[in-house]
Structures are given as C-alpha cells and as structure tokens.
Design an enzyme around this catalytic site. Sequence first.
Site, PDB file in Angstrom:
ATOM      1  N   CYS A 247     -67.253 -35.256  89.871  1.00 17.76           N
ATOM      2  CA  CYS A 247     -68.322 -36.041  89.237  1.00 17.76           C
ATOM      3  C   CYS A 247     -67.832 -37.425  88.830  1.00 17.76           C
ATOM      4  O   CYS A 247     -68.637 -38.349  88.671  1.00 17.76           O
ATOM      5  CB  CYS A 247     -68.851 -35.316  88.000  1.00 17.76           C
ATOM      6  SG  CYS A 247     -69.424 -33.640  88.312  1.00 17.76           S
TER       7      CYS A 247
ATOM      8  N   GLU B 137     -55.824 -23.771  98.421  1.00 20.22           N
ATOM      9  CA  GLU B 137     -56.597 -25.008  98.350  1.00 20.22           C
ATOM     10  C   GLU B 137     -56.277 -25.855  99.583  1.00 20.22           C
ATOM     11  O   GLU B 137     -55.122 -26.171  99.836  1.00 20.22           O
ATOM     12  CB  GLU B 137     -56.252 -25.778  97.068  1.00 20.22           C
ATOM     13  CG  GLU B 137     -56.751 -27.217  97.023  1.00 20.22           C
ATOM     14  CD  GLU B 137     -58.242 -27.366  97.279  1.00 20.22           C
ATOM     15  OE1 GLU B 137     -58.616 -28.247  98.079  1.00 20.22           O
ATOM     16  OE2 GLU B 137     -59.036 -26.589  96.692  1.00 20.22           O
TER      17      GLU B 137
ATOM     18  N   ARG C 142     -54.714 -15.800  81.252  1.00 15.36           N
ATOM     19  CA  ARG C 142     -54.666 -15.678  79.797  1.00 15.36           C
ATOM     20  C   ARG C 142     -54.802 -14.227  79.360  1.00 15.36           C
ATOM     21  O   ARG C 142     -54.212 -13.803  78.366  1.00 15.36           O
ATOM     22  CB  ARG C 142     -55.784 -16.512  79.160  1.00 15.36           C
ATOM     23  CG  ARG C 142     -55.444 -17.994  79.006  1.00 15.36           C
ATOM     24  CD  ARG C 142     -56.465 -18.720  78.142  1.00 15.36           C
ATOM     25  NE  ARG C 142     -57.675 -19.017  78.875  1.00 15.36           N
ATOM     26  CZ  ARG C 142     -57.879 -20.130  79.572  1.00 15.36           C
ATOM     27  NH1 ARG C 142     -56.925 -21.046  79.644  1.00 15.36           N
ATOM     28  NH2 ARG C 142     -59.011 -20.336  80.202  1.00 15.36           N
TER      29      ARG C 142
ATOM     30  N   ARG D 215     -47.716 -21.802  84.825  1.00 15.65           N
ATOM     31  CA  ARG D 215     -48.406 -20.735  84.100  1.00 15.65           C
ATOM     32  C   ARG D 215     -48.521 -19.463  84.944  1.00 15.65           C
ATOM     33  O   ARG D 215     -49.280 -18.556  84.614  1.00 15.65           O
ATOM     34  CB  ARG D 215     -49.793 -21.210  83.664  1.00 15.65           C
ATOM     35  CG  ARG D 215     -49.719 -22.459  82.789  1.00 15.65           C
ATOM     36  CD  ARG D 215     -51.079 -22.959  82.354  1.00 15.65           C
ATOM     37  NE  ARG D 215     -51.665 -22.064  81.375  1.00 15.65           N
ATOM     38  CZ  ARG D 215     -52.828 -21.447  81.525  1.00 15.65           C
ATOM     39  NH1 ARG D 215     -53.530 -21.624  82.624  1.00 15.65           N
ATOM     40  NH2 ARG D 215     -53.294 -20.648  80.598  1.00 15.65           N
TER      41      ARG D 215
ATOM     42  N   ARG E  82     -95.829 -33.164  70.300  1.00 17.99           N
ATOM     43  CA  ARG E  82     -97.090 -33.286  69.548  1.00 17.99           C
ATOM     44  C   ARG E  82     -98.240 -33.613  70.485  1.00 17.99           C
ATOM     45  O   ARG E  82     -99.338 -33.042  70.368  1.00 17.99           O
ATOM     46  CB  ARG E  82     -96.963 -34.380  68.481  1.00 17.99           C
ATOM     47  CG  ARG E  82     -96.082 -34.022  67.298  1.00 17.99           C
ATOM     48  CD  ARG E  82     -96.015 -35.169  66.303  1.00 17.99           C
ATOM     49  NE  ARG E  82     -97.289 -35.390  65.621  1.00 17.99           N
ATOM     50  CZ  ARG E  82     -97.531 -36.415  64.818  1.00 17.99           C
ATOM     51  NH1 ARG E  82     -96.601 -37.338  64.612  1.00 17.99           N
ATOM     52  NH2 ARG E  82     -98.696 -36.540  64.229  1.00 17.99           N
TER      53      ARG E  82
ATOM     54  N   ASP F 120     -70.004 -24.332  93.362  1.00 19.86           N
ATOM     55  CA  ASP F 120     -71.007 -24.923  94.243  1.00 19.86           C
ATOM     56  C   ASP F 120     -71.351 -24.071  95.460  1.00 19.86           C
ATOM     57  O   ASP F 120     -72.205 -24.469  96.255  1.00 19.86           O
ATOM     58  CB  ASP F 120     -70.526 -26.294  94.733  1.00 19.86           C
ATOM     59  CG  ASP F 120     -70.481 -27.326  93.622  1.00 19.86           C
ATOM     60  OD1 ASP F 120     -70.888 -27.011  92.495  1.00 19.86           O
ATOM     61  OD2 ASP F 120     -70.026 -28.460  93.885  1.00 19.86           O
TER      62      ASP F 120
ATOM     63  N   SER G 281     -58.135 -28.737  90.295  1.00 18.65           N
ATOM     64  CA  SER G 281     -58.764 -28.961  88.981  1.00 18.65           C
ATOM     65  C   SER G 281     -59.070 -30.429  88.694  1.00 18.65           C
ATOM     66  O   SER G 281     -58.594 -31.006  87.722  1.00 18.65           O
ATOM     67  CB  SER G 281     -57.860 -28.394  87.874  1.00 18.65           C
ATOM     68  OG  SER G 281     -57.631 -27.023  88.064  1.00 18.65           O
TER      69      SER G 281
ATOM     70  N   ALA H  66     -62.819 -26.516  90.156  1.00 20.10           N
ATOM     71  CA  ALA H  66     -63.302 -26.086  88.843  1.00 20.10           C
ATOM     72  C   ALA H  66     -63.473 -24.571  88.714  1.00 20.10           C
ATOM     73  O   ALA H  66     -62.859 -23.942  87.849  1.00 20.10           O
ATOM     74  CB  ALA H  66     -64.620 -26.791  88.527  1.00 20.10           C
TER      75      ALA H  66
ATOM     76  N   ASN I 133     -67.450 -24.550  85.957  1.00 18.16           N
ATOM     77  CA  ASN I 133     -66.474 -24.176  84.942  1.00 18.16           C
ATOM     78  C   ASN I 133     -66.894 -22.920  84.179  1.00 18.16           C
ATOM     79  O   ASN I 133     -66.067 -22.061  83.874  1.00 18.16           O
ATOM     80  CB  ASN I 133     -66.241 -25.339  83.981  1.00 18.16           C
ATOM     81  CG  ASN I 133     -65.294 -26.367  84.551  1.00 18.16           C
ATOM     82  OD1 ASN I 133     -64.079 -26.150  84.589  1.00 18.16           O
ATOM     83  ND2 ASN I 133     -65.820 -27.481  85.020  1.00 18.16           N
TER      84      ASN I 133
END
Length: 464
Positions: A54, A44, A31, A81, A455, A296, A50, A20, A318
């Site tokens: 969870c 990796e 980008r 990309r 309250r 993490d 990616s 992530a 992220n």
Amino acid sequence: MSMSGGRGGKRRLVVIGGDAAGMSAASQARRLRGTDELEIVAFERGHFTSYSACGIPYWVGGDVSERGRLIARTPEEHRARGIDVRLRTEVTEIDVAGQRVRARDVDSGAESWTSYDRLVIATGARPVRPDLPGVDAPGVHGVQTLDDGQALLDSLAHARGRRAVVVGAGYIGVEMAEALIHRGFEVTVVNRGEEPMATLDPDMGRLVRRAMEGLGITMVNGTEVTKLPTGPDGRVRAVGTDDAEYPADVVVLGIGVRPETSLAEAAGLPLGSHGGLVTDEAMRVAGHEDIWAGGDCVEVLNLVSGQRQYVPLGTHANKHGQVIGANVGGGYATFPGVVGTAVSKVCDLEIARTGLREKDALRAGLRFETVTIESTSRAGYYPGATPMTVKMLTEHRTGRLLGVQIVGREGAAKRVDIAAVALTARMTAEQMTALDLGYAPPFSPVWDPILVAARRATSKHSSR
C-alpha cells in the site's frame, strides 16, 4: 496419510507467500509454539518479506524516502525467530493427497518437494494485465510488489520524456497519478468508468475527478484502451483507444488485481465466484482440515449484504494471518467478515467509503434510500474549516445503515470509521443520531457531518 515433516515428531507448517498474511500467520504460530514443537518453512518468490504494498505509490511519489521504510520485518528478523524463510523460491505445485509442495529456486531452476502437516496459502494477488498489443513492452509497469516499484522508479529515471499515462482510476491508479505528478511528469489517466474511483457511486467520484483535474491531471473517462503502441526501440510510446492516442514515455497499469489462485485451483481447492479461495471463519480452506488461506487470495463475507466478495487490503491480510496463526498454533480465532471500509487521498482531498454503494445494494436485492449532505470539518466559524460531502444509504422501511461515502479535506477519511462501527453493529440511522461523538470547534461542528447525514436519513424515513 498425514506426513510429519519435522524431525523427532515435530510438526511442520509450510507457508506459501512471505508478505502480510503469510508472515503474520507464521509469526503468530511461532509465538504460540516453540521451535521444538513446530517447524515453520515459508516460501517467497520475491526478494522481500513483510512489506507494505500500500505504501508503494508514496515511495514512488517521494513521500516515503526509501524502499526499506516499507519493510516491516526482514527475512533475517524472521529467521532469528525460528522461521525458515526461503526467498526467490516459488511453489509450483501443491500435492494435497501427499501433503507436500514442490518448490523451484527462481535463480537456479532447481526443484524439490517439502512435506507439511499444516499448510498456509497466502499467494496474494496479481495485477490485471489486459491482453493488448504492447502490454509487455519496456516502460509498461504494474505496481504490486517492491520489485515492481523499483522497476518503475528506474524507468522514470531513464524515461526519454516526462509524459506518463495511467490506465485505470481505482485506488492504485489515482494514487499513482498523484505520485507521478509529484515526480514532475505530465499525467493522463485513461479510465473506462464513468468517473474515477469505481468504489464510490459516480456522483461522489465526480468530486474526485475535479480534484485530480485541479492537480493538472488530464482525465479521460468512459474509454477503453485497445493498444499500447511501441517505438522503433521496442519501448512503449503511447496508449491507444479506438479514437485517440495519448503519448507516453511511461505507462502504469492501475486496473486492479485478481486473486493469485492458479496454484490452488490446480490442486483442486475450492474457489468462489470472484476467483478467490473459499474459507470458513477460522480461515480454513473449505473441506480441508490442514489447509488455511488468507490475504489477497481469498474471498470474504460482506456483513452488510451477506454476500461473498473480493477485497484485497492489507488490513484484512494482517487480520487473516493473526487468525490463521492462532488456529495453527493451537489457539482459536475467527474472522467473521468485513463491511468494506477503505480510504485514500488525492493531494489534500480525502476519500472514504464503507458498506454498500447503490449498485451493491441493488445486487443484494435491498431497497434503499440515499441522502447527500454538505457540511464542514470544523465549526464553521473556526479557522481552517473545509467543506465535506457525506452520502448515506439506508434500508427502505427499517432505516438500517447500508453504506457511507465521504469526500472532503482534513478529517474526512477517518470519520468513515464511525460508520464502519455502526454497520458492524447493524445500527439504524435513527440510532446513529444519538451517538455521543467528541465535539469541540477545532474538530467538528456541533453536529458532526456523519450525524447530520443520519438525521437527514431519519427524517426521510419518518416522512414516508
């Protein structure tokens, strides 16, 4: 001296970790900077990039049909990309002075150095594996990566019997216990805490225990595991404590995780009291202009207590990646901190918390008041209304909101987001009572449970 790794003066960004935080950083930087300006290399050590760790309990339990649904972006999509993703490649050393990393091909053992102008450390977390006899035996599983999830599923398919023991009752332990029930296993959870879900106060954790027992899960609380006995074939056969043994064909370790910072520590990078990397608000590693870290493996600032803490969650990872990518790519972004929001579920029981527990407030030196209220998810007369318990902590004298815990059924978990926003805005309970929340009988009582608690807290403060 800064080394430029790319050709023709191109700068090189090296990312350690392909999940992530790491790949969000790489994608955001891409980008902002084209391939002619910035070369990106991502290492990796596993088989995937990616993906949603969870989601692993829901894949194991059958709610998610296949592993591929947990993968947000494949290595091929990243490469298309302009990100050079190198799978099954583990970084073994960071040379800070020389601005380079040493990487080893996991399969061939071949090693090589890669220079960098900018470095992102996103090495994640490692599951806690207690130093116990039998902990490395076949049939004992951690659940941190997709590879771990696949190994567990294979183990479940070939188990001799249908008895599973989960060690630990945090988020992963509780979610895995439910997943194993769905798989048709007889499940025992051995937990050293007073109640499950230590991220809640014990009085709220008790509600979770009752729900787990209602699912048919055997809960053993206040107990330390001392050994994992194995059979003649070497596979795990039980989970042992000082005074009992719980037979097991499969054991899942759900004791939690620690930051994976051994690489950073060996490189002399600064670690905090929880073992995570220390960064500034731009996610730059303290004292290092060209190194960032996220996910993490880092510690974060708790905006309520003012103390640094370790909160390994995909939401933060992220966001860290987006912030890092913006800064590496020449833009500007910050990650100011967290309030500690988390949600989970056991069957149809929803569990939520944000801000401080009682012991967190005590550790931070705060004096506080608590209120606990019972309400319903909808107007009481509307079909389907279910009970909900809300516990609220407020600061003594000021009434400032310090934390909220919610346990209930439909609509309980996401209600905590109201409290998360109130904590971020440093609102008092009295200010919260004026919040203009949405109301219609199918969605809430006329006084939302969060407002009922606010309250009650306001009344408690005004009566002192």
